[in-house]
Design an enzyme around this catalytic site. Sequence first.
Site, PDB file in Angstrom:
ATOM      1  CE  LYS A  11       3.480  -0.297  -5.042  1.00  0.00           C
ATOM      2  NZ  LYS A  11       3.054  -0.773  -3.434  1.00  0.00           N
ATOM      3  CE1 TYR A  51       7.565  -4.270  -3.307  1.00  0.00           C
ATOM      4  CE2 TYR A  51       6.582  -4.864  -5.603  1.00  0.00           C
ATOM      5  CZ  TYR A  51       6.758  -3.918  -4.789  1.00  0.00           C
ATOM      6  OH  TYR A  51       5.851  -3.158  -4.452  1.00  0.00           O
ATOM      7  CG  PHE A  59       2.213  -8.123   2.175  1.00  0.00           C
ATOM      8  CD1 PHE A  59       2.926  -8.420   1.288  1.00  0.00           C
ATOM      9  CD2 PHE A  59       3.228  -8.647   3.812  1.00  0.00           C
ATOM     10  CE1 PHE A  59       4.202  -8.207   1.460  1.00  0.00           C
ATOM     11  CE2 PHE A  59       3.889  -7.905   4.140  1.00  0.00           C
ATOM     12  CZ  PHE A  59       4.624  -7.478   2.688  1.00  0.00           C
ATOM     13  NE  ARG A  87       9.774   4.958   2.109  1.00  0.00           N
ATOM     14  CZ  ARG A  87       9.671   3.843   2.393  1.00  0.00           C
ATOM     15  NH1 ARG A  87       9.772   3.224   1.139  1.00  0.00           N
ATOM     16  NH2 ARG A  87       9.179   2.865   3.337  1.00  0.00           N
ATOM     17  CB  THR A  93       3.021   0.660   4.191  1.00  0.00           C
ATOM     18  OG1 THR A  93       4.317   1.460   4.151  1.00  0.00           O
ATOM     19  CG2 THR A  93       3.287  -0.687   2.892  1.00  0.00           C
ATOM     20  NE  ARG A 104       2.157   3.933  -0.297  1.00  0.00           N
ATOM     21  CZ  ARG A 104       3.010   4.003  -0.303  1.00  0.00           C
ATOM     22  NH1 ARG A 104       4.503   4.014   1.014  1.00  0.00           N
ATOM     23  NH2 ARG A 104       3.929   2.653  -0.803  1.00  0.00           N
ATOM     24  CG  ASN A 114       0.786   0.998  -1.534  1.00  0.00           C
ATOM     25  OD1 ASN A 114       0.781   0.512  -2.166  1.00  0.00           O
ATOM     26  ND2 ASN A 114       1.393   0.803  -0.406  1.00  0.00           N
ATOM     27  CG  HIS A 117       8.357   1.135  -4.960  1.00  0.00           C
ATOM     28  ND1 HIS A 117       8.960   0.299  -3.248  1.00  0.00           N
ATOM     29  CD2 HIS A 117       9.226   1.500  -5.214  1.00  0.00           C
ATOM     30  CE1 HIS A 117       9.807  -0.019  -3.045  1.00  0.00           C
ATOM     31  NE2 HIS A 117      10.542   0.599  -4.523  1.00  0.00           N
ATOM     32  CD  GLU A 128      13.946  -0.781  -4.843  1.00  0.00           C
ATOM     33  OE1 GLU A 128      13.570   0.249  -4.705  1.00  0.00           O
ATOM     34  OE2 GLU A 128      13.328  -1.316  -3.794  1.00  0.00           O
TER      35      GLU A 128
HETATM   36  N1  LIG Z   1       0.593  -6.015   5.885  1.00  0.00           N
HETATM   37  C1  LIG Z   1       0.590  -6.211   4.243  1.00  0.00           C
HETATM   38  N2  LIG Z   1      -0.832  -6.625   4.340  1.00  0.00           N
HETATM   39  C2  LIG Z   1      -0.387  -6.265   2.638  1.00  0.00           C
HETATM   40  N3  LIG Z   1       0.599  -5.855   1.573  1.00  0.00           N
HETATM   41  C3  LIG Z   1       1.472  -5.115   2.412  1.00  0.00           C
HETATM   42  C4  LIG Z   1       2.108  -5.372   3.299  1.00  0.00           C
HETATM   43  N4  LIG Z   1       2.877  -4.714   3.689  1.00  0.00           N
HETATM   44  C5  LIG Z   1       3.128  -4.477   2.553  1.00  0.00           C
HETATM   45  N5  LIG Z   1       2.443  -5.029   1.491  1.00  0.00           N
HETATM   46  C6  LIG Z   1       2.188  -4.893   0.422  1.00  0.00           C
HETATM   47  O1  LIG Z   1       3.801  -4.256  -0.079  1.00  0.00           O
HETATM   48  C7  LIG Z   1       4.821  -2.968  -0.629  1.00  0.00           C
HETATM   49  C8  LIG Z   1       5.898  -3.200   0.358  1.00  0.00           C
HETATM   50  O2  LIG Z   1       6.009  -3.083   1.679  1.00  0.00           O
HETATM   51  P1  LIG Z   1       7.363  -2.811   2.041  1.00  0.00           P
HETATM   52  O3  LIG Z   1       6.611  -3.182   3.356  1.00  0.00           O
HETATM   53  O4  LIG Z   1       8.844  -2.204   1.484  1.00  0.00           O
HETATM   54  O5  LIG Z   1       6.151  -1.084   2.095  1.00  0.00           O
HETATM   55  P2  LIG Z   1       6.675  -0.189   1.565  1.00  0.00           P
HETATM   56  O6  LIG Z   1       8.600   0.626   1.625  1.00  0.00           O
HETATM   57  O7  LIG Z   1       6.135   1.280   2.343  1.00  0.00           O
HETATM   58  O8  LIG Z   1       6.552  -0.028   0.512  1.00  0.00           O
HETATM   59  P3  LIG Z   1       7.070  -0.018  -1.437  1.00  0.00           P
HETATM   60  O9  LIG Z   1       7.893  -0.335  -1.178  1.00  0.00           O
HETATM   61  O10 LIG Z   1       5.897  -0.567  -2.238  1.00  0.00           O
HETATM   62  O11 LIG Z   1       7.147   1.163  -1.405  1.00  0.00           O
HETATM   63  C9  LIG Z   1       3.628  -2.332  -0.258  1.00  0.00           C
HETATM   64  O12 LIG Z   1       3.899  -1.409  -0.165  1.00  0.00           O
HETATM   65  C10 LIG Z   1       2.028  -2.798  -0.216  1.00  0.00           C
HETATM   66  O13 LIG Z   1       2.116  -2.885  -1.449  1.00  0.00           O
END
Ligand SMILES: Nc1ncnc2c1ncn2[C@@H]1O[C@H](COP(=O)(O)OP(=O)(O)OP(=O)(O)O)[C@@H](O)[C@H]1O
Length: 141
Positions: A11, A51, A59, A87, A93, A104, A114, A117, A128
């Site tokens: 990212k 997304y 968010f 993962r 996350t 992370r 973070n 992804h 994806e």
């Molecule tokens: N509660 C939250 N507040 C702010 N940003 C969030 C929150 N939850 C998720 N995100 C953002 O949205 C992205 C996608 O959320 P997801 O739940 O898919 O998390 P993830 O699968 O761990 O991360 P990613 O999809 O980026 O690998 C997260 O990586 C984070 O940057």
Amino acid sequence: MAVEKTLSIIKPDAVAKNAIGEINARFEKAGLQIVGMKMIKLDDEKAGGFYAEHKERPFYPALVEFMTSGPVVVQVLKGENAIAANRELMGATNPKEAAAGTIRADFAESIDANAVHGSDSPASAEREVAYFFSEEELCER
Ligand SMILES: Nc1ncnc2c1ncn2[C@@H]1O[C@H](COP(=O)(O)OP(=O)(O)OP(=O)(O)O)[C@@H](O)[C@H]1O
């Protein structure tokens, strides 16, 4: 155990920190091969579509803004259990909850910024990878 492919994104925060090499070294040391790789700038449409499952979440606007704030590296990782292996290397996350030694924990500042992804299931990995790469662009070996 099965050989899988998964989508990884380094990212904008991690790219800005010059951490691309260190992050990719972790993937390669863990036995994951990089079989597709490009550095790109996402626009609102491409980041928003990626997304889309989070469209109704509070968010979402900040997430799209962050993902378009600078270049990202999109890549395809291949290896045994690549989805779960990636993962595990990434960590939780929220970097405050990420295990020591994960990407992370070491490179991310906040749940918004973070660092990386990674696809979370075979179905999302398939979607994806195809979102960013054609079959011909992958260099499988
Ligand atoms: N509660 C939250 N507040 C702010 N940003 C969030 C929150 N939850 C998720 N995100 C953002 O949205 C992205 C996608 O959320 P997801 O739940 O898919 O998390 P993830 O699968 O761990 O991360 P990613 O999809 O980026 O690998 C997260 O990586 C984070 O940057």
